[in-house]
Design a protein around this motif. Structure first.
Motif, PDB file in Angstrom:
ATOM      1  N   ASP A 188       0.797  -1.223   0.000  1.00 55.01           N
ATOM      2  CA  ASP A 188       0.000   0.000   0.000  1.00 55.01           C
ATOM      3  C   ASP A 188       0.833   1.279   0.000  1.00 55.01           C
ATOM      4  O   ASP A 188       0.463   2.277  -0.611  1.00 55.01           O
ATOM      5  N   THR A 189       1.965   1.258   0.696  1.00 56.46           N
ATOM      6  CA  THR A 189       2.760   2.477   0.831  1.00 56.46           C
ATOM      7  C   THR A 189       3.936   2.515  -0.127  1.00 56.46           C
ATOM      8  O   THR A 189       4.757   3.427  -0.063  1.00 56.46           O
ATOM      9  N   GLU A 190       4.045   1.530  -1.000  1.00 57.53           N
ATOM     10  CA  GLU A 190       5.180   1.454  -1.915  1.00 57.53           C
ATOM     11  C   GLU A 190       4.701   1.620  -3.359  1.00 57.53           C
ATOM     12  O   GLU A 190       3.562   1.309  -3.695  1.00 57.53           O
ATOM     13  N   GLU A 191       5.575   2.094  -4.209  1.00 59.30           N
ATOM     14  CA  GLU A 191       5.252   2.238  -5.621  1.00 59.30           C
ATOM     15  C   GLU A 191       5.557   0.930  -6.342  1.00 59.30           C
ATOM     16  O   GLU A 191       6.714   0.498  -6.423  1.00 59.30           O
ATOM     17  N   ALA A 192       4.505   0.284  -6.851  1.00 59.05           N
ATOM     18  CA  ALA A 192       4.676  -0.998  -7.539  1.00 59.05           C
ATOM     19  C   ALA A 192       5.254  -0.769  -8.923  1.00 59.05           C
ATOM     20  O   ALA A 192       5.046   0.275  -9.546  1.00 59.05           O
ATOM     21  N   LEU A 193       5.977  -1.764  -9.407  1.00 56.89           N
ATOM     22  CA  LEU A 193       6.587  -1.676 -10.727  1.00 56.89           C
ATOM     23  C   LEU A 193       6.526  -3.032 -11.409  1.00 56.89           C
ATOM     24  O   LEU A 193       6.878  -4.054 -10.810  1.00 56.89           O
ATOM     25  N   VAL A 194       6.058  -3.048 -12.645  1.00 57.16           N
ATOM     26  CA  VAL A 194       6.117  -4.227 -13.508  1.00 57.16           C
ATOM     27  C   VAL A 194       6.783  -3.788 -14.802  1.00 57.16           C
ATOM     28  O   VAL A 194       6.360  -2.817 -15.432  1.00 57.16           O
ATOM     29  N   THR A 195       7.855  -4.473 -15.201  1.00 61.54           N
ATOM     30  CA  THR A 195       8.614  -4.022 -16.362  1.00 61.54           C
ATOM     31  C   THR A 195       9.374  -5.164 -17.021  1.00 61.54           C
ATOM     32  O   THR A 195       9.751  -6.136 -16.350  1.00 61.54           O
ATOM     33  N   ASN A 196       9.601  -5.039 -18.318  1.00 62.87           N
ATOM     34  CA  ASN A 196      10.476  -5.954 -19.050  1.00 62.87           C
ATOM     35  C   ASN A 196      11.881  -5.375 -19.212  1.00 62.87           C
ATOM     36  O   ASN A 196      12.747  -6.004 -19.814  1.00 62.87           O
ATOM     37  N   ASN A 197      12.081  -4.176 -18.680  1.00 65.18           N
ATOM     38  CA  ASN A 197      13.357  -3.465 -18.832  1.00 65.18           C
ATOM     39  C   ASN A 197      14.190  -3.589 -17.562  1.00 65.18           C
ATOM     40  O   ASN A 197      13.853  -2.983 -16.537  1.00 65.18           O
ATOM     41  N   PRO A 198      15.276  -4.353 -17.598  1.00 63.99           N
ATOM     42  CA  PRO A 198      16.088  -4.513 -16.385  1.00 63.99           C
ATOM     43  C   PRO A 198      16.736  -3.210 -15.936  1.00 63.99           C
ATOM     44  O   PRO A 198      17.125  -3.081 -14.772  1.00 63.99           O
ATOM     45  N   GLY A 199      16.829  -2.234 -16.844  1.00 64.15           N
ATOM     46  CA  GLY A 199      17.389  -0.947 -16.467  1.00 64.15           C
ATOM     47  C   GLY A 199      16.543  -0.188 -15.472  1.00 64.15           C
ATOM     48  O   GLY A 199      17.022   0.744 -14.820  1.00 64.15           O
TER      49      GLY A 199
END
Length: 221
Positions: A188-199
């Motif tokens: 809830d307090t964190e910014e989620a991230l889903v990505t195909n970019n390892p950078g």
């Protein structure tokens, strides 16, 4: 009296199970191994019932064993006198500190009753975000991938603890996998991230997962 190992789910406070909530509220003391699990538990129990246990972020077996023994010595007398709980993100039986605590208690304090309350694991939470369907008969393997490790072989893998995403990505793609990373999902307090970019996931983060699937399994060229 009983020690309950309670899975809190992947981090969102409303993904705790009904049984987990009941056990938390009925326990006399609730132990937490870290800041994130404590935050979820604090939504359901007052601070006066929360206790913190310290576990070092290390792979040194002697240091880890010593920490588990100290934790077991703290928890055991409380669980003999009243119901106690140990909370963990995800499920207590999947890549969880609780497994080490339970083993140590069984070895050194065998008279403690222990009950596991399952939680929504990061595996199913991650799959739901990516829209991945694991069909009947499909192979799916869970592996740890710390420090740039890249376990290969099965068609589909979910990797835990991806602390060097660029190195893992390079090795996996060379071996013929497509890789998607997920970081701090459902927190809830964190910014989620889903990505195909390892950078985008270059910094070391214990809460990074990856889903890897062989290209021939996806029909890609």
């Amino acid at each position: 009296m009983t020690l309950y190992g309670i899975g809190l789910g992947p981090g969102a406070t409303d993904l705790l199970t009904v049984r987990g909530k009941r056990r938390l509220e009925s326990a006399d003391i609730v132990y937490s191994p870290g800041r994130l699990s404590r935050r979820v538990a604090a939504e359901y129990v007052p601070d006066s019932k929360l206790g913190d246990l310290e576990f070092p972020m290390t792979t040194d077996p002697q240091e880890l064993e010593a920490a588990w023994e100290v934790a077991a010595a703290e928890v055991a007398p409380k669980a003999r006198e009243a119901d106690a709980a140990f909370v963990t993100l995800g499920d207590p039986c999947i890549y969880s500190t609780f497994g080490h605590l339970r083993r140590t208690l069984r070895e050194q304090h065998p008279n403690i009753d222990i009950e596991v309350v399952p939680g929504v694991s990061s595996v199913t939470a991650f799959a739901s975000v990516l829209g991945v369907d694991i069909d009947a008969g499909a192979e799916l393997t869970l592996r740890e991938a710390t420090d740039g490790e890249a376990p290969i072989g099965p068609n589909r893998l979910i990797l835990f603890k991806v602390t060097d995403a660029p190195t893992t990505y390079e090795k996996m793609t060379e071996a013929g996998y497509e890789v998607t990373f997920g970081r701090r999902l459902f927190m809830d307090t964190e910014e989620a991230l889903v990505t195909n970019n390892p950078g985008e996931v270059t910094d070391r983060d214990y809460y990074t997962l990856a889903y890897a699937e062989k290209r021939e399994a996806t029909g890609s060229s």
